[in-house]
Enzyme design. Structure first.
Site, mmCIF file in Angstrom:
data_model
loop_
_atom_site.group_PDB
_atom_site.id
_atom_site.type_symbol
_atom_site.label_atom_id
_atom_site.label_comp_id
_atom_site.label_asym_id
_atom_site.label_seq_id
_atom_site.Cartn_x
_atom_site.Cartn_y
_atom_site.Cartn_z
ATOM 1 N N SER A 115 0.940 -1.132 0.246
ATOM 2 C CA SER A 115 0.018 -0.136 0.045
ATOM 3 C C SER A 115 0.997 1.039 -0.132
ATOM 4 O O SER A 115 0.943 2.142 0.905
ATOM 5 C CB SER A 115 -1.031 -0.097 1.307
ATOM 6 O OG SER A 115 -0.213 -0.034 2.482
ATOM 7 N N HIS A 162 -3.422 -6.237 2.419
ATOM 8 C CA HIS A 162 -2.599 -7.251 2.891
ATOM 9 C C HIS A 162 -3.232 -8.477 3.104
ATOM 10 O O HIS A 162 -2.648 -9.681 3.750
ATOM 11 C CB HIS A 162 -1.880 -6.590 4.472
ATOM 12 C CG HIS A 162 -0.950 -5.501 4.122
ATOM 13 N ND1 HIS A 162 -0.374 -4.978 5.237
ATOM 14 C CD2 HIS A 162 -0.374 -4.971 3.053
ATOM 15 C CE1 HIS A 162 0.209 -3.933 4.815
ATOM 16 N NE2 HIS A 162 0.456 -3.938 3.383
ATOM 17 N N GLN A 177 -6.588 -1.841 7.051
ATOM 18 C CA GLN A 177 -5.226 -2.740 6.910
ATOM 19 C C GLN A 177 -4.820 -3.416 7.987
ATOM 20 O O GLN A 177 -4.329 -4.514 8.099
ATOM 21 C CB GLN A 177 -4.142 -1.931 5.933
ATOM 22 C CG GLN A 177 -3.092 -2.689 5.673
ATOM 23 C CD GLN A 177 -2.135 -1.707 4.861
ATOM 24 O OE1 GLN A 177 -2.150 -1.371 3.673
ATOM 25 N NE2 GLN A 177 -1.100 -1.202 5.694
ATOM 26 N N GLU A 178 -4.826 -2.697 9.034
ATOM 27 C CA GLU A 178 -4.005 -3.284 10.235
ATOM 28 C C GLU A 178 -4.636 -2.886 11.615
ATOM 29 O O GLU A 178 -5.029 -1.733 11.944
ATOM 30 C CB GLU A 178 -2.643 -2.442 10.222
ATOM 31 C CG GLU A 178 -1.855 -2.882 8.963
ATOM 32 C CD GLU A 178 -0.481 -2.227 9.229
ATOM 33 O OE1 GLU A 178 0.122 -1.660 10.034
ATOM 34 O OE2 GLU A 178 0.280 -1.986 7.877
ATOM 35 N N GLU A 216 1.816 -9.695 6.978
ATOM 36 C CA GLU A 216 2.489 -9.005 8.300
ATOM 37 C C GLU A 216 2.236 -10.124 9.190
ATOM 38 O O GLU A 216 2.610 -9.649 10.699
ATOM 39 C CB GLU A 216 2.132 -7.796 8.205
ATOM 40 C CG GLU A 216 2.588 -6.725 7.454
ATOM 41 C CD GLU A 216 2.508 -5.133 7.748
ATOM 42 O OE1 GLU A 216 1.903 -4.994 8.988
ATOM 43 O OE2 GLU A 216 2.902 -4.362 7.076
ATOM 44 N N ASP A 222 -4.064 1.123 11.579
ATOM 45 C CA ASP A 222 -3.739 1.531 10.437
ATOM 46 C C ASP A 222 -4.788 1.245 9.176
ATOM 47 O O ASP A 222 -4.719 0.378 8.559
ATOM 48 C CB ASP A 222 -2.226 1.036 9.675
ATOM 49 C CG ASP A 222 -1.822 1.725 8.648
ATOM 50 O OD1 ASP A 222 -2.631 2.549 8.116
ATOM 51 O OD2 ASP A 222 -0.762 1.357 8.078
ATOM 52 N N GLU A 264 -3.217 5.309 12.418
ATOM 53 C CA GLU A 264 -2.206 5.910 11.180
ATOM 54 C C GLU A 264 -3.147 5.867 10.069
ATOM 55 O O GLU A 264 -4.076 5.209 9.516
ATOM 56 C CB GLU A 264 -1.154 4.622 11.108
ATOM 57 C CG GLU A 264 -0.084 4.728 10.028
ATOM 58 C CD GLU A 264 0.442 3.792 10.087
ATOM 59 O OE1 GLU A 264 1.237 3.082 11.100
ATOM 60 O OE2 GLU A 264 1.221 3.340 8.474
ATOM 61 N N ASP A 306 1.801 8.338 7.545
ATOM 62 C CA ASP A 306 2.589 7.272 6.703
ATOM 63 C C ASP A 306 2.313 7.986 5.164
ATOM 64 O O ASP A 306 3.389 8.685 4.623
ATOM 65 C CB ASP A 306 2.036 5.981 7.065
ATOM 66 C CG ASP A 306 2.676 5.087 5.833
ATOM 67 O OD1 ASP A 306 3.669 5.420 5.354
ATOM 68 O OD2 ASP A 306 2.149 3.992 6.001
ATOM 69 N N LYS A 357 9.879 4.970 7.388
ATOM 70 C CA LYS A 357 10.308 3.925 6.364
ATOM 71 C C LYS A 357 11.340 4.204 5.499
ATOM 72 O O LYS A 357 11.252 5.110 4.675
ATOM 73 C CB LYS A 357 9.066 3.573 5.560
ATOM 74 C CG LYS A 357 7.780 2.942 6.238
ATOM 75 C CD LYS A 357 6.661 2.710 5.092
ATOM 76 C CE LYS A 357 5.558 1.762 5.809
ATOM 77 N NZ LYS A 357 4.213 2.193 4.926
ATOM 78 N N HIS A 367 8.489 -1.207 9.417
ATOM 79 C CA HIS A 367 8.956 -2.329 8.228
ATOM 80 C C HIS A 367 8.016 -2.132 7.115
ATOM 81 O O HIS A 367 7.150 -1.075 7.226
ATOM 82 C CB HIS A 367 8.638 -3.665 8.848
ATOM 83 C CG HIS A 367 7.015 -4.078 9.234
ATOM 84 N ND1 HIS A 367 6.661 -5.198 9.167
ATOM 85 C CD2 HIS A 367 6.268 -3.205 9.497
ATOM 86 C CE1 HIS A 367 5.362 -5.001 9.566
ATOM 87 N NE2 HIS A 367 4.992 -3.784 9.849
ATOM 88 N N ARG A 368 8.348 -2.897 5.985
ATOM 89 C CA ARG A 368 7.194 -2.686 5.062
ATOM 90 C C ARG A 368 6.481 -4.042 5.050
ATOM 91 O O ARG A 368 6.961 -5.201 5.665
ATOM 92 C CB ARG A 368 7.938 -2.757 3.571
ATOM 93 C CG ARG A 368 8.527 -1.306 3.383
ATOM 94 C CD ARG A 368 7.928 -0.110 3.695
ATOM 95 N NE ARG A 368 6.658 0.194 3.023
ATOM 96 C CZ ARG A 368 6.437 1.113 2.134
ATOM 97 N NH1 ARG A 368 7.342 1.866 1.906
ATOM 98 N NH2 ARG A 368 5.391 1.028 1.551
ATOM 99 N N SER A 369 5.306 -4.061 4.039
ATOM 100 C CA SER A 369 4.817 -5.552 4.166
ATOM 101 C C SER A 369 5.547 -6.615 3.607
ATOM 102 O O SER A 369 5.353 -7.637 3.590
ATOM 103 C CB SER A 369 3.270 -5.390 3.556
ATOM 104 O OG SER A 369 3.466 -4.806 2.386
ATOM 105 N N LYS A 391 7.105 -0.444 14.459
ATOM 106 C CA LYS A 391 5.881 -1.178 14.287
ATOM 107 C C LYS A 391 6.597 -2.247 13.133
ATOM 108 O O LYS A 391 7.122 -1.929 12.100
ATOM 109 C CB LYS A 391 5.109 -0.187 13.266
ATOM 110 C CG LYS A 391 3.961 -0.811 12.631
ATOM 111 C CD LYS A 391 3.006 -0.096 12.003
ATOM 112 C CE LYS A 391 3.182 -0.014 10.452
ATOM 113 N NZ LYS A 391 1.786 0.413 9.782
HETATM 114 P P1 PGA Z 1 3.084 -1.468 3.156
HETATM 115 O O1 PGA Z 1 2.068 -1.354 4.421
HETATM 116 O O2 PGA Z 1 4.474 -1.779 3.523
HETATM 117 O O3 PGA Z 1 2.186 -2.369 2.441
HETATM 118 O O4 PGA Z 1 3.101 0.117 2.527
HETATM 119 C C1 PGA Z 1 2.596 -0.997 5.718
HETATM 120 C C2 PGA Z 1 1.958 0.364 6.083
HETATM 121 O O5 PGA Z 1 0.889 0.863 5.333
HETATM 122 O O6 PGA Z 1 2.086 1.101 7.124
HETATM 123 ZN ZN ZN Z 2 0.638 2.673 7.004
#
Ligand code: PGA
Ligand code: ZN
Length: 427
Positions: free
Chosen positions: A42, A155, A163-164, A205, A242, A285, A312, A337, A365-367, A388
């Site tokens: 994302s 994800h 997403q999270e 994740e 998030d 987030e 983000d 990131k 991190h990243r996904s 995170k």
């Molecule tokens: P991404 O997701 O690594 O797929 O961008 C992580 C996030 O959105 O924080």
């Molecule tokens: Zn994010």
């Protein structure tokens, strides 16, 4: 002083089975060190460019052979003979060699791999752990983890829009205890899902990815799992989300499957307000989309004193957009990131800008990940108080947690787990 002698680049796989970049830097004193870059799903539209081959015959176009060649043919000759310790000079050289604002010529993936490998090689040459090499001797703070235990959005292939869904063990006395509690909650959550005949397969994740009624049900499940595992929600363990809302934002509206309707920014904020009232939700987030700047200002006004509002996609670890967010007072925290910006030096500049303005920084991190653990050391080095890095499951996620456990052990009595004090931006 040691000098860079060789730069080796390899196309390897990330945790989703997509190609990514590994670089090994060799110094003329025999020391060598490796770094591997992650990859997002994302992604924010203003992120530095992750270069891919686009050759559909290899890895469905996702190969990184061009990146490997850029490292071998352009970067290696330019940095050979440089001192690895001069991170600023190396990163400046990489930025100049690329020459674009978005690192689109060489690829941010090429640049980051080299930038990080230089830091790792330097730390090794000095026989120092990476966090001390980057952060100096006064680096006692191990971060509070935000653990993504329930995955949705991009994800996972489910009907959950957000997403999270994360647990935040800020009420525990140490990272070691915080991770123990989190793993116990994770397993309890799994048993609750099983009892309800819901899927216990995991998303990118490491969080579970069941199909659920709506976007609120995960919070109910997490609350229940915390209690059932013997902890107090809102005292030992808090919640964070998030939504990655840029992914369901179009034409000025937020398109939520579970609501079956499109919401305005104000309606989204009201939705978050109701969630904050009902649950110990302490961090949101990307609650609003990357181009909804005015919405973010309103979100900050309405929830900024109670909740950590993490930017983000809005700021993509880039001081240009962080500056804009600071000027507009559009958040109170920024996600960091490394591959959104592409060099260690620029990442540190972003963290400094965020922290010196009283906002918090969350190292992330990243996904798509590898077993590279640089972000664990970076979180300690930069004294951010937050990391995170996914669920307490999947090798590429636990690699970071395990590295943090090692650092906490090594720090011994000097280690500081900040707990709720890490939330300076909302105190
Ligand atoms: P991404 O997701 O690594 O797929 O961008 C992580 C996030 O959105 O924080
Ligand atoms: Zn994010």
């Amino acid at each position: 002083m040691a000098k860079i002698e060789d730069v080796l680049a390899l196309e390897i796989l990330d945790s989703r089975g997509n190609p990514t970049v590994e670089v090994t830097l060799k110094l003329d004193n025999g020391v060598f060190a490796t770094a591997k870059v992650p990859s997002g799903a994302s992604t924010g539209e203003r992120e530095a460019l992750e270069l891919r081959d686009g050759d559909k015959k290899r890895y469905q176009g996702k190969g990184v052979l061009k990146v490997i060649n850029n490292i071998k043919d352009i970067i290696k000759p330019a940095i050979k003979g440089m001192e690895p310790f001069d991170q600023r000079a190396i990163d400046k050289k990489l930025i100049e060699l690329d020459g674009t604002g978005t690192k689109s010529k060489l690829g941010a993936n090429a640049i980051l791999a080299v930038s990080l490998a230089a830091a790792h090689a330097s730390a090794k040459a000095l026989n120092m752990p990476l966090y001390k090499y980057i952060g100096g001797i006064d680096t006692p703070v191990v971060p509070v983890p935000l653990l993504n235990v329930l995955n949705g959005g991009k994800h996972a292939d489910t009907n959950v829009d957000f997403q999270e869904y994360m647990i935040v063990p800020a009420g525990l006395p140490s990272l070691k205890e915080a991770l123990r509690a989190s793993a116990e909650v994770y397993h309890t959550l799994k048993s609750i899902l099983k009892e309800k005949s819901l899927a216990t397969s995991v998303g990118d994740e490491g969080g579970f990815a069941p199909d659920l009624k709506n976007n609120e049900e995960p919070l109910q499940l997490l609350f229940k799992a915390i209690e059932k595992a013997g902890y107090k929600p809102g005292k030992d363990i808090y919640l964070a989300i998030d939504p990655a809302s840029s992914e369901f934002y179009s034409n000025g509206k937020y398109n939520l499957k579970d609501e079956g309707r499109k919401l305005s920014s104000e309606q989204m904020i009201s939705l978050y307000e109701s969630l904050v009232k009902a649950y110990p939700l302490i961090s949101i987030e990307d609650g609003l989309a990357e181009n909804d700047w005015n919405g973010w200002v309103l979100l900050k006004e309405r929830l900024g004193s109670k909740v950590q509002l993490v930017a983000d996609d809005l700021t993509v670890t880039n001081t240009k957009y962080i500056q804009k967010a600071l000027e507009m007072d559009a958040a109170n925290s920024v996600l960091i990131k490394l591959n959104q910006i592409g060099t260690l030096t620029e990442t540190m500049e972003s963290i400094r800008m965020v922290r010196s303005n009283g906002w918090t920084a969350v190292i992330s991190h990243r996904s798509g990940e590898t077993d590279d653990t640089t972000i664990a050391d970076l979180a300690v080095a930069a004294n951010t108080g937050f990391i995170k890095t996914g669920a307490p499951a999947r090798g590429e996620r636990v690699a970071k947690y395990n590295r943090l456990l090692e650092i906490e052990y090594e720090l011994g009595k000097r280690a500081v787990y900040p707990g709720m004090q890490a939330f300076v931006s909302i105190q």
